[in-house]
Design an enzyme around this catalytic site. Structure first.
Site, PDB file in Angstrom:
ATOM      1  N   PRO A  24      13.859  22.669 140.913  1.00 58.88           N
ATOM      2  CA  PRO A  24      16.062  23.014 140.701  1.00 58.88           C
ATOM      3  C   PRO A  24      15.706  24.474 139.519  1.00 58.88           C
ATOM      4  CG  PRO A  24      14.355  21.638 138.841  1.00 58.88           C
ATOM      5  CD  PRO A  24      13.467  22.373 140.011  1.00 58.88           C
ATOM      6  N   MET A  25      17.183  24.965 140.733  1.00 60.76           N
ATOM      7  CA  MET A  25      17.718  26.101 139.649  1.00 60.76           C
ATOM      8  C   MET A  25      19.514  26.688 139.781  1.00 60.76           C
ATOM      9  SD  MET A  25      15.145  29.149 141.249  1.00 60.76           S
ATOM     10  CE  MET A  25      14.798  29.140 143.041  1.00 60.76           C
ATOM     11  N   GLN A  78      18.635  16.332 138.693  1.00 64.72           N
ATOM     12  CA  GLN A  78      17.851  16.750 137.704  1.00 64.72           C
ATOM     13  C   GLN A  78      19.395  16.535 137.368  1.00 64.72           C
ATOM     14  OE1 GLN A  78      16.543  20.650 135.962  1.00 64.72           O
ATOM     15  NE2 GLN A  78      14.863  19.482 136.369  1.00 64.72           N
ATOM     16  N   CYS A 109      14.401  23.316 130.432  1.00 63.18           N
ATOM     17  CA  CYS A 109      15.753  23.940 130.018  1.00 63.18           C
ATOM     18  C   CYS A 109      15.082  24.714 128.540  1.00 63.18           C
ATOM     19  CB  CYS A 109      16.989  24.050 129.456  1.00 63.18           C
ATOM     20  SG  CYS A 109      17.938  24.670 129.606  1.00 63.18           S
ATOM     21  N   LYS A 149      10.820  17.440 134.045  1.00 59.30           N
ATOM     22  CA  LYS A 149      10.269  18.420 134.238  1.00 59.30           C
ATOM     23  C   LYS A 149      10.350  18.924 132.889  1.00 59.30           C
ATOM     24  CE  LYS A 149      11.214  23.017 137.029  1.00 59.30           C
ATOM     25  NZ  LYS A 149      12.041  24.084 135.859  1.00 59.30           N
ATOM     26  N   ASN A 210       3.535  24.653 138.213  1.00 63.74           N
ATOM     27  CA  ASN A 210       5.450  25.240 138.644  1.00 63.74           C
ATOM     28  C   ASN A 210       4.825  26.724 137.392  1.00 63.74           C
ATOM     29  OD1 ASN A 210       8.139  25.305 136.521  1.00 63.74           O
ATOM     30  ND2 ASN A 210       7.726  26.314 139.444  1.00 63.74           N
ATOM     31  N   GLY A 211       5.240  27.816 137.963  1.00 62.25           N
ATOM     32  CA  GLY A 211       5.282  28.554 137.568  1.00 62.25           C
ATOM     33  C   GLY A 211       4.135  30.219 137.912  1.00 62.25           C
ATOM     34  N   ASP A 212       5.290  30.825 138.254  1.00 58.12           N
ATOM     35  CA  ASP A 212       4.812  32.013 139.042  1.00 58.12           C
ATOM     36  C   ASP A 212       3.839  31.792 139.506  1.00 58.12           C
ATOM     37  OD1 ASP A 212       5.485  32.723 136.090  1.00 58.12           O
ATOM     38  OD2 ASP A 212       3.235  33.735 135.491  1.00 58.12           O
ATOM     39  N   ARG A 235      11.394  31.370 141.744  1.00 59.21           N
ATOM     40  CA  ARG A 235      11.833  32.436 141.832  1.00 59.21           C
ATOM     41  C   ARG A 235      11.106  33.086 143.161  1.00 59.21           C
ATOM     42  NH1 ARG A 235       9.991  34.585 135.717  1.00 59.21           N
ATOM     43  NH2 ARG A 235       8.255  32.796 136.834  1.00 59.21           N
TER      44      ARG A 235
HETATM   45  C1  LIG Z   1      17.861  30.931 138.539  1.00 61.69           C
HETATM   46  C2  LIG Z   1      17.368  30.093 137.794  1.00 61.69           C
HETATM   47  C3  LIG Z   1      17.875  28.601 137.093  1.00 61.69           C
HETATM   48  C4  LIG Z   1      17.454  27.667 136.879  1.00 61.69           C
HETATM   49  N1  LIG Z   1      17.974  25.777 136.710  1.00 61.69           N
HETATM   50  C5  LIG Z   1      16.941  25.233 136.111  1.00 61.69           C
HETATM   51  C6  LIG Z   1      17.211  24.204 136.182  1.00 61.69           C
HETATM   52  O1  LIG Z   1      18.239  23.830 136.320  1.00 61.69           O
HETATM   53  N2  LIG Z   1      16.343  22.934 135.894  1.00 61.69           N
HETATM   54  C7  LIG Z   1      15.287  23.587 135.817  1.00 61.69           C
HETATM   55  O2  LIG Z   1      14.447  22.140 135.435  1.00 61.69           O
HETATM   56  N3  LIG Z   1      14.588  24.441 135.786  1.00 61.69           N
HETATM   57  C8  LIG Z   1      15.187  25.805 136.430  1.00 61.69           C
HETATM   58  N4  LIG Z   1      14.626  26.503 135.924  1.00 61.69           N
HETATM   59  C9  LIG Z   1      13.111  26.708 136.588  1.00 61.69           C
HETATM   60  C10 LIG Z   1      12.766  27.035 137.307  1.00 61.69           C
HETATM   61  O3  LIG Z   1      13.004  25.166 138.157  1.00 61.69           O
HETATM   62  C11 LIG Z   1      11.335  27.069 137.141  1.00 61.69           C
HETATM   63  O4  LIG Z   1      10.796  26.529 136.573  1.00 61.69           O
HETATM   64  C12 LIG Z   1      11.070  28.502 136.244  1.00 61.69           C
HETATM   65  O5  LIG Z   1      12.122  29.256 137.249  1.00 61.69           O
HETATM   66  C13 LIG Z   1       9.557  28.708 136.811  1.00 61.69           C
HETATM   67  O6  LIG Z   1       9.282  28.394 138.186  1.00 61.69           O
HETATM   68  P1  LIG Z   1       8.890  29.982 139.062  1.00 61.69           P
HETATM   69  O7  LIG Z   1       7.825  31.008 138.601  1.00 61.69           O
HETATM   70  O8  LIG Z   1       7.687  29.553 140.105  1.00 61.69           O
HETATM   71  O9  LIG Z   1      10.303  30.831 139.224  1.00 61.69           O
HETATM   72  C14 LIG Z   1      15.458  28.098 136.839  1.00 61.69           C
HETATM   73  C15 LIG Z   1      15.186  28.856 136.643  1.00 61.69           C
HETATM   74  C16 LIG Z   1      15.920  30.190 137.228  1.00 61.69           C
HETATM   75  C17 LIG Z   1      15.433  31.358 137.773  1.00 61.69           C
END
Ligand SMILES: Cc1cc2nc3c(=O)[nH]c(=O)nc-3n(C[C@H](O)[C@H](O)[C@H](O)COP(=O)(O)O)c2cc1C
Length: 325
Positions: A24-25, A78, A109, A149, A210-212, A235
């Site tokens: 979710p982003m 979410q 968050c 999450k 999740n993460g990186d 990302r």
């Molecule tokens: C632009 C952006 C918006 C995000 N919005 C949410 C969100 O609405 N809900 C959530 O649980 N995480 C949100 N995240 C976190 C991501 O879901 C994820 O946990 C975090 O980016 C780490 O994963 P990654 O390294 O694959 O990016 C957001 C991240 C980014 C970059």
């Protein structure tokens, strides 16, 4: 040998055949982007995080963020909020009005606007409240799975993910996604995948790491290091929705070639069209600007096009820029 390639998981009664989740982003994973990611094979997609207070007030803008199409299933909505009562009512309303495949609770968050009100990752400072909220949501929607999450803890002196996971499983949470950074860390440093492994060893429900995840090789690394059940990608999917198709090819030992410029442009155009269809021309075209930068990140020759794109005022100007790329 990729012994994880046959991985399929079950979240409650929900069978997930391809356990690669689009994170979710906020501001990114709206209908337009989810549809595109789904076309490239994302196993599960999520809405952006949605305020439980906005939901129970039936705020039109908030409810619009929840709308989705049948094509996007399985989809998780979410929600975030600060009290069991508000979260329970919001979950029930989401279920009754939209019938998603799962409801996910945001305990990750880190943004002060959210945590100051006791929502998002603020719950990591109060595991009793986290338990109460989770239990209330589980009871509100007994026929669909509720997932969580979360981050690892509020700060490095307060890493709670494993204990929280054990508690959450007891109250009926059906899967946990862990982004193992702390709230204070925001996006600094690196995600501590050891904590995903530790969580996996301590719960029986699916754990989604999740993460990186930055590239295909990281997929293999995360699976083998943590033994997680699924992987969520944030990302690395920005301007890169075909990542899911590449993962599938990788798991099948097929080559996963770079996407051609023509395909990239086609997807960009489709994305623009979908955004304009859903949000109208002004907001849709404006939303596309950030996506355009992501789609063409790293293309040196794209910088002048990027500038033009950012300055473009409407849909037809944008289409024109894309056609001349
Ligand atoms: C632009 C952006 C918006 C995000 N919005 C949410 C969100 O609405 N809900 C959530 O649980 N995480 C949100 N995240 C976190 C991501 O879901 C994820 O946990 C975090 O980016 C780490 O994963 P990654 O390294 O694959 O990016 C957001 C991240 C980014 C970059």
């Amino acid at each position: 040998m990729k012994n994880f390639r046959e991985k399929k998981i079950k979240i409650g009664n929900l069978q997930i055949d391809f356990p690669f989740f689009l994170a979710p982003m906020a501001g990114v994973t709206d209908y337009a982007y989810r549809v595109i990611a789904k076309e490239f094979g994302a196993g599960v997609v999520y809405s952006e995080f949605v305020s439980a207070h906005g939901i129970i007030r039936e705020n039109e803008k908030t409810l619009n963020m929840i709308k989705f199409s049948e094509f996007e299933r399985p989809i998780g909505i979410q929600i975030f909020g600060d009290t069991p009562e508000v979260m329970e009512s919001a979950a029930r309303l989401v279920f009754e009005k939209f019938n998603p495949d799962l409801i996910d609770i945001n305990y990750g968050c880190p943004v002060p606007k959210v945590t100051k009100k006791g929502a998002g990752s603020a719950a990591l400072k109060d595991l009793c409240l986290m338990e109460d909220i989770s239990e209330a949501v589980v009871k509100a929607v007994p026929s669909i799975p509720v997932t969580v999450k979360m981050r690892a803890g509020w700060n490095l002196n307060n890493i709670v993910s494993t204990q929280a996971g054990i508690n959450l499983e007891k109250v009926g949470i059906k899967a946990i996604t862990l982004h193992p950074r702390t709230t204070v860390q925001m996006y600094k440093g690196s995600a501590n995948w050891e904590l995903i492994k530790e969580l996996k060893e301590n719960v029986t429900i699916p754990v989604i790491g999740n993460g990186d995840i930055k590239n295909i090789e990281d997929i293999e690394k995360m699976f083998s290091m943590t033994k997680c059940d699924g992987i969520m990608i944030g990302r690395a999917a920005l301007g890169n929705p075909w990542f899911f198709a590449q993962i599938k090819k990788f798991l099948n030992d097929q080559d996963y070639d770079k996407i051609s410029l023509e395909e990239r442009l086609d997807i960009c155009l489709k994305h623009l069209d979908l955004l304009v269809q859903t949000h109208g021309e002004k907001i849709g075209a404006n939303n596309m600007k950030k996506h355009f930068s992501w789609y063409f990140k790293g293309f040196e020759e794209a910088s002048s096009f990027r500038k033009k794109f950012v300055l473009a005022n409407n849909y037809s100007e944008m289409k024109d820029i894309l056609s001349k790329f």
